[in-house]
Scaffold this active site. Sequence first.
Site, PDB file in Angstrom:
ATOM      1  N   LYS A  22       0.831  -1.209   0.000  1.00 31.55           N
ATOM      2  CA  LYS A  22       0.000   0.000   0.000  1.00 31.55           C
ATOM      3  C   LYS A  22       0.865   1.258   0.000  1.00 31.55           C
ATOM      4  CE  LYS A  22      -1.789   1.589   4.036  1.00 31.55           C
ATOM      5  NZ  LYS A  22      -1.450   3.009   4.218  1.00 31.55           N
ATOM      6  N   ASN A  23       1.883   1.271   0.872  1.00 29.44           N
ATOM      7  CA  ASN A  23       2.653   2.506   1.031  1.00 29.44           C
ATOM      8  C   ASN A  23       3.610   2.780  -0.132  1.00 29.44           C
ATOM      9  OD1 ASN A  23       1.308   2.983   3.360  1.00 29.44           O
ATOM     10  ND2 ASN A  23       3.064   2.669   4.737  1.00 29.44           N
ATOM     11  N   ARG A  93      -4.895  10.485   4.740  1.00 24.30           N
ATOM     12  CA  ARG A  93      -3.874  11.522   4.828  1.00 24.30           C
ATOM     13  C   ARG A  93      -2.888  11.468   3.667  1.00 24.30           C
ATOM     14  NH1 ARG A  93      -2.546  14.041   9.173  1.00 24.30           N
ATOM     15  NH2 ARG A  93      -0.409  13.977   8.462  1.00 24.30           N
ATOM     16  N   CYS A 117      -4.811  13.088  13.455  1.00 30.07           N
ATOM     17  CA  CYS A 117      -5.397  11.776  13.242  1.00 30.07           C
ATOM     18  C   CYS A 117      -5.167  10.968  14.495  1.00 30.07           C
ATOM     19  CB  CYS A 117      -4.823  11.094  12.013  1.00 30.07           C
ATOM     20  SG  CYS A 117      -3.163  10.526  12.232  1.00 30.07           S
ATOM     21  N   ARG A 122       0.772  14.623  13.343  1.00 28.94           N
ATOM     22  CA  ARG A 122       1.289  14.371  11.979  1.00 28.94           C
ATOM     23  C   ARG A 122       1.304  15.596  11.062  1.00 28.94           C
ATOM     24  NH1 ARG A 122      -0.729   8.457  10.047  1.00 28.94           N
ATOM     25  NH2 ARG A 122       1.093   8.586   8.743  1.00 28.94           N
ATOM     26  N   PRO A 123       2.171  16.570  11.352  1.00 30.39           N
ATOM     27  CA  PRO A 123       2.234  17.764  10.511  1.00 30.39           C
ATOM     28  C   PRO A 123       2.811  17.469   9.121  1.00 30.39           C
ATOM     29  CG  PRO A 123       4.005  17.763  12.123  1.00 30.39           C
ATOM     30  CD  PRO A 123       3.161  16.566  12.426  1.00 30.39           C
ATOM     31  N   VAL A 124       2.645  18.431   8.199  1.00 32.80           N
ATOM     32  CA  VAL A 124       3.234  18.289   6.857  1.00 32.80           C
ATOM     33  C   VAL A 124       4.152  19.471   6.551  1.00 32.80           C
ATOM     34  CG1 VAL A 124       1.451  16.797   5.857  1.00 32.80           C
ATOM     35  CG2 VAL A 124       1.159  19.285   5.767  1.00 32.80           C
ATOM     36  N   ASP A 125       4.640  20.128   7.624  1.00 29.10           N
ATOM     37  CA  ASP A 125       5.470  21.324   7.447  1.00 29.10           C
ATOM     38  C   ASP A 125       6.696  21.061   6.560  1.00 29.10           C
ATOM     39  OD1 ASP A 125       6.087  19.666   9.725  1.00 29.10           O
ATOM     40  OD2 ASP A 125       7.630  21.108  10.300  1.00 29.10           O
ATOM     41  N   LEU A 126       7.280  19.865   6.675  1.00 28.72           N
ATOM     42  CA  LEU A 126       8.505  19.609   5.903  1.00 28.72           C
ATOM     43  C   LEU A 126       8.209  19.467   4.408  1.00 28.72           C
ATOM     44  CD1 LEU A 126      10.165  17.122   8.424  1.00 28.72           C
ATOM     45  CD2 LEU A 126      10.696  19.547   8.111  1.00 28.72           C
ATOM     46  N   ASP A 307       5.233   0.600  11.907  1.00 29.98           N
ATOM     47  CA  ASP A 307       4.033  -0.095  11.438  1.00 29.98           C
ATOM     48  C   ASP A 307       3.989  -1.562  11.876  1.00 29.98           C
ATOM     49  OD1 ASP A 307       3.173   2.233  10.292  1.00 29.98           O
ATOM     50  OD2 ASP A 307       3.552   1.643   8.220  1.00 29.98           O
ATOM     51  N   ARG A 399      -8.259  -0.777   5.290  1.00 25.38           N
ATOM     52  CA  ARG A 399      -7.399   0.223   4.647  1.00 25.38           C
ATOM     53  C   ARG A 399      -6.028  -0.368   4.315  1.00 25.38           C
ATOM     54  NH1 ARG A 399      -6.076   4.719   8.046  1.00 25.38           N
ATOM     55  NH2 ARG A 399      -4.690   4.974   6.284  1.00 25.38           N
TER      56      ARG A 399
END
Length: 420
Positions: A22-23, A93, A117, A122-126, A307, A399
């Site tokens: 999946k990933n 996400r 979540c 879980r930021p996305v700043d980077l 995981d 999922r």
Amino acid sequence: MDKLLITGGQSLNGVVRASGAKNAALPILAATLLTKQPITIKNLPHLHDITTMLELLGSMGCGVVVDEKMNVQLDVSTVNRTEAPYELVKTMRASILVLGPLVSHFGEAIVSLPGGCAIGSRPVDLHLRGLEAMGADIQVVGGNIVAKVDGRLKGARIFFDKVTVTGTENLLMAAALADGRSVLENAAREPEVVDLAECLIAMGAKITGHGTDTITIDGVEELFGTEYSVMPDRIETGTFLVAAAITAGKVKVIDTDVHSMEAVLAKLEEAGASVEVGEDWIELDMQGRRPKAVNISTAPYPAFPTDMQAQFVALNAIADGVGRVTENIFENRFMHVDEMLRMGADIEVNGNTAIVKGGSALKGAPVMATDLRASASLVLSALVAEGDTKIDRIYHIDRGYECIEEKFGSLGAKISRVLN
Ligand code: UD1
């Protein structure tokens, strides 16, 4: 709403095939936005998150044709909308993965900002800082990331203060069509990042260093159609192997990727399992024994994956001895513990460490899945518990695990999907 009903106590035995990862599939599908030529992606797992990504691409006007084997033909030449709306991003996400390709190929993107979540903020700043360094103008307006660039993105040197998997993937994709050289430092080394890079290379990208912490990308003006097969899922593979270990059984996982499994296989051997590997298969034989407790500390690849953390909490719960499980990636990833306590496990959480006292005779109970990997640990606990366990909210499991009841069922588990 569907639930899983599991009657524990069967030792798992047999052969099972690993699904596509999946990933790896999610960023690879997003990467198809980088070419105007038709492209075929094979070995996609049949999972909700994959359907969501295909729906997202379809909502942008991309042609999507799926055959019965989950091979997908995509045609981006018809894209007329460069937006990922809240309704889709809130369910997955990883929708953020379309941001880099959209802004790089189409010069603009509106992607709903993923919120908090279950497993933390879980930021996305980077991701955003990297795109800004490449010349994109990024604003957050009304909960949306609005990204624009005049002409092409510019190659840049980007240092990640924290190793981020999807952050590395987003910038790798953006850099593939940028003008000039980009260097991603402290990049994620995860096998799924490598698989994405290999797909991009098959599309004509110039990338070196993937699989190390420094990836160099020489941007090209155009990428081309290709046919690419997604790598096998190392987390699903690991979950089947833990299932064999926890039930004192013997399971062979075929069509898998042996090299990406080292940290997990080492821990399974330390737990007393006999592990044999071939070119594309792994067989674990517990020889009827109870596993020994193992200490786990999660970290970016090649260390032990977050995981697989929940699955080893389940293993330790029934093992001989005490295992300390430390979670270093996500701040709130022990939600499975409360559910496992309801099944009779003896676990104490102290900060980011769970101290799991083994030897519990788990008992079936009604439990609730809280997130994807946490739910895997409930399935594993249920397989070894006495009596029936009913797991609610299994959309989390769907999922990430393809045909979970068929696959575990084929190994001898008593597992079925029920309505209530
Ligand atoms: C990916 C995987 C997920 C896995 C995780 C860690 C996908 C679709 N998901 O998630 O299954 O559990 O890697 O292996 O591939 N961070 C920041 N700022 C950012 C980005 C991340 O602070 O801009 C932090 C996160 O909060 C977290 C850490 O970095 O603490 C690692 O997160 P990251 O690798 O980005 O996870 P994902 O890519 O979301």
